[in-house]
Scaffold this motif. Sequence first.
Motif, PDB file in Angstrom:
ATOM      1  N   LEU A 126       0.832  -1.200   0.000  1.00 50.94           N
ATOM      2  CA  LEU A 126       0.000   0.000   0.000  1.00 50.94           C
ATOM      3  C   LEU A 126       0.870   1.255   0.000  1.00 50.94           C
ATOM      4  O   LEU A 126       1.996   1.242   0.484  1.00 50.94           O
ATOM      5  CB  LEU A 126      -0.909   0.009   1.231  1.00 50.94           C
ATOM      6  N   ASP A 127       0.332   2.343  -0.528  1.00 51.34           N
ATOM      7  CA  ASP A 127       1.049   3.621  -0.568  1.00 51.34           C
ATOM      8  C   ASP A 127       0.538   4.528   0.545  1.00 51.34           C
ATOM      9  O   ASP A 127      -0.447   5.243   0.383  1.00 51.34           O
ATOM     10  CB  ASP A 127       0.860   4.288  -1.930  1.00 51.34           C
ATOM     11  N   TYR A 128       1.225   4.497   1.689  1.00 48.72           N
ATOM     12  CA  TYR A 128       0.798   5.299   2.840  1.00 48.72           C
ATOM     13  C   TYR A 128       1.140   6.774   2.689  1.00 48.72           C
ATOM     14  O   TYR A 128       0.599   7.620   3.398  1.00 48.72           O
ATOM     15  CB  TYR A 128       1.441   4.754   4.118  1.00 48.72           C
ATOM     16  N   ALA A 129       2.048   7.097   1.780  1.00 46.63           N
ATOM     17  CA  ALA A 129       2.513   8.478   1.642  1.00 46.63           C
ATOM     18  C   ALA A 129       1.844   9.200   0.478  1.00 46.63           C
ATOM     19  O   ALA A 129       2.317  10.242   0.038  1.00 46.63           O
ATOM     20  CB  ALA A 129       4.028   8.504   1.466  1.00 46.63           C
ATOM     21  N   THR A 130       0.724   8.669  -0.005  1.00 48.09           N
ATOM     22  CA  THR A 130       0.062   9.287  -1.144  1.00 48.09           C
ATOM     23  C   THR A 130      -0.352  10.732  -0.858  1.00 48.09           C
ATOM     24  O   THR A 130      -0.764  11.064   0.258  1.00 48.09           O
ATOM     25  CB  THR A 130      -1.185   8.476  -1.555  1.00 48.09           C
ATOM     26  N   LYS A 131      -0.223  11.560  -1.878  1.00 50.44           N
ATOM     27  CA  LYS A 131      -0.704  12.947  -1.800  1.00 50.44           C
ATOM     28  C   LYS A 131      -1.766  13.191  -2.872  1.00 50.44           C
ATOM     29  O   LYS A 131      -2.095  14.335  -3.173  1.00 50.44           O
ATOM     30  CB  LYS A 131       0.462  13.920  -1.973  1.00 50.44           C
ATOM     31  N   ALA A 132      -2.299  12.125  -3.414  1.00 46.50           N
ATOM     32  CA  ALA A 132      -3.340  12.256  -4.432  1.00 46.50           C
ATOM     33  C   ALA A 132      -4.548  12.981  -3.857  1.00 46.50           C
ATOM     34  O   ALA A 132      -4.902  12.807  -2.684  1.00 46.50           O
ATOM     35  CB  ALA A 132      -3.748  10.879  -4.947  1.00 46.50           C
ATOM     36  N   GLU A 133      -5.187  13.790  -4.680  1.00 48.80           N
ATOM     37  CA  GLU A 133      -6.343  14.555  -4.226  1.00 48.80           C
ATOM     38  C   GLU A 133      -7.440  13.613  -3.724  1.00 48.80           C
ATOM     39  O   GLU A 133      -7.815  12.666  -4.409  1.00 48.80           O
ATOM     40  CB  GLU A 133      -6.887  15.427  -5.362  1.00 48.80           C
ATOM     41  N   GLY A 134      -7.919  13.868  -2.508  1.00 45.89           N
ATOM     42  CA  GLY A 134      -9.020  13.094  -1.958  1.00 45.89           C
ATOM     43  C   GLY A 134      -8.658  11.701  -1.500  1.00 45.89           C
ATOM     44  O   GLY A 134      -9.542  10.920  -1.168  1.00 45.89           O
ATOM     45  N   ALA A 135      -7.371  11.375  -1.439  1.00 47.11           N
ATOM     46  CA  ALA A 135      -6.960  10.029  -1.037  1.00 47.11           C
ATOM     47  C   ALA A 135      -6.652   9.998   0.458  1.00 47.11           C
ATOM     48  O   ALA A 135      -5.751  10.695   0.929  1.00 47.11           O
ATOM     49  CB  ALA A 135      -5.734   9.590  -1.835  1.00 47.11           C
ATOM     50  N   TYR A 136      -7.408   9.184   1.208  1.00 45.35           N
ATOM     51  CA  TYR A 136      -7.188   9.058   2.653  1.00 45.35           C
ATOM     52  C   TYR A 136      -6.091   8.028   2.882  1.00 45.35           C
ATOM     53  O   TYR A 136      -6.227   6.859   2.495  1.00 45.35           O
ATOM     54  CB  TYR A 136      -8.477   8.631   3.356  1.00 45.35           C
ATOM     55  N   PRO A 137      -4.995   8.424   3.547  1.00 48.34           N
ATOM     56  CA  PRO A 137      -3.790   7.591   3.519  1.00 48.34           C
ATOM     57  C   PRO A 137      -3.664   6.526   4.601  1.00 48.34           C
ATOM     58  O   PRO A 137      -2.845   5.619   4.469  1.00 48.34           O
ATOM     59  CB  PRO A 137      -2.678   8.620   3.681  1.00 48.34           C
ATOM     60  N   ILE A 138      -4.424   6.621   5.706  1.00 44.14           N
ATOM     61  CA  ILE A 138      -4.252   5.655   6.795  1.00 44.14           C
ATOM     62  C   ILE A 138      -5.217   4.496   6.550  1.00 44.14           C
ATOM     63  O   ILE A 138      -6.398   4.566   6.879  1.00 44.14           O
ATOM     64  CB  ILE A 138      -4.510   6.280   8.171  1.00 44.14           C
ATOM     65  N   VAL A 139      -4.718   3.447   5.952  1.00 47.11           N
ATOM     66  CA  VAL A 139      -5.562   2.369   5.479  1.00 47.11           C
ATOM     67  C   VAL A 139      -4.998   1.018   5.912  1.00 47.11           C
ATOM     68  O   VAL A 139      -3.840   0.893   6.288  1.00 47.11           O
ATOM     69  CB  VAL A 139      -5.686   2.405   3.942  1.00 47.11           C
TER      70      VAL A 139
END
Length: 377
Positions: free
Chosen positions: A304-317
């Motif tokens: 998984l990509d925890y460091a995503t900065k994509a618009e609207g992407a919630y990162p703690i998954v």
Amino acid sequence: MKLQRKNGLRATALGALAVTGALVLTACGSDDNTSSNGTGAGKATAASNISCEGAKGKLLASGSSAQKNAMDLWVKNYMAACSGVEINYKSSSSGEGIVAFNQGTVGFAGSDSALKPEEVAESKKICKSGQGINLPMVGGPVAIGYNLSGVDDLTLDAPTIAKIFNNKITKWNDPAIVKLNEGKSLPDKAIQAFHRSEDSGTTQNLGKYLGATAKADWPYEAEKKWPAPGGQAASGSSGVAAQVKQVDGAIGYFELSYATSQSIPTVSIDTGAAAPVKATSENASKAIAAAKVKGTGKDLALELDYATKAEGAYPIVLVTYEVVCDSGNKSDTLSTVKSFLTYTASDEGQKVLSDAGYAPIPVEINAKVRETVAGLN
């Protein structure tokens, strides 16, 4: 809830996946919650397409509390269809589930994080001709829930979350929190941070997020055991949520369904995108949509990509797995394990998740799960 017939299920599930970019993961698990749409885990309807062939007797399983609500739905629907078969899933923690699996006391385990190399090595003692593997079944956002009188909308970023849980920020009106919440009145109140007391995959996933995004403020390895000093411990996601719910000034982490069912407000995350991101299934799906299989052979552990900065992407998954032997399963429970997991990974089993506020595993990965389950021996 009413389960639809197979064709309707497939159309509905694929339609929902198309809307959310082929991967929607949402709130996982509660010890006693109803689901977010009010259907509740307590209602069971005999599913129309469950194959009970070979299933018999009692099957014991244990582990992750994050998937407890999903497991309750699956178990009750499966048992309604398969008379004389009993599935008993004990909600404890990912760590306890793996221990039970490697001791040979359960047919499969639930875990919020993939097996570590040493756990795989240990599993070979139980899986006589094979080893333990990870089968992704459901996942979702890990919410940061809080209880702060007069504040129903709060934004934090990774360094600030790390400092709160690392006992470096101790007041709600700390300048770092104020800066992220301009125009809001934050009280001069002590922060009461709660974490899991037992080994937990949810803890490990939070650690992976903080390690990827706030390493300077979170100098710990991502392990299932809580690593930081200070704070207060509670048992299970349900215990952490209960403490947050009743203590003014509290903050904690747990699967989104705990927050939803108990009306606990959750933190929006400033990821560096144009706007802070709320903890929702749709927003989590944007972060997890790029998940890739990192396991080898029959193992389907995801990266998984925890460091995503994509618009609207919630990162703690997190993604929740069922852990089984790829080969060398116990003969007295193998048929039941295969029958039950065939159902959970089926169109119908995955549709149950959608109906209950969860969501299906992406089609491409789920196809591999089904193939692997069919080949268990």
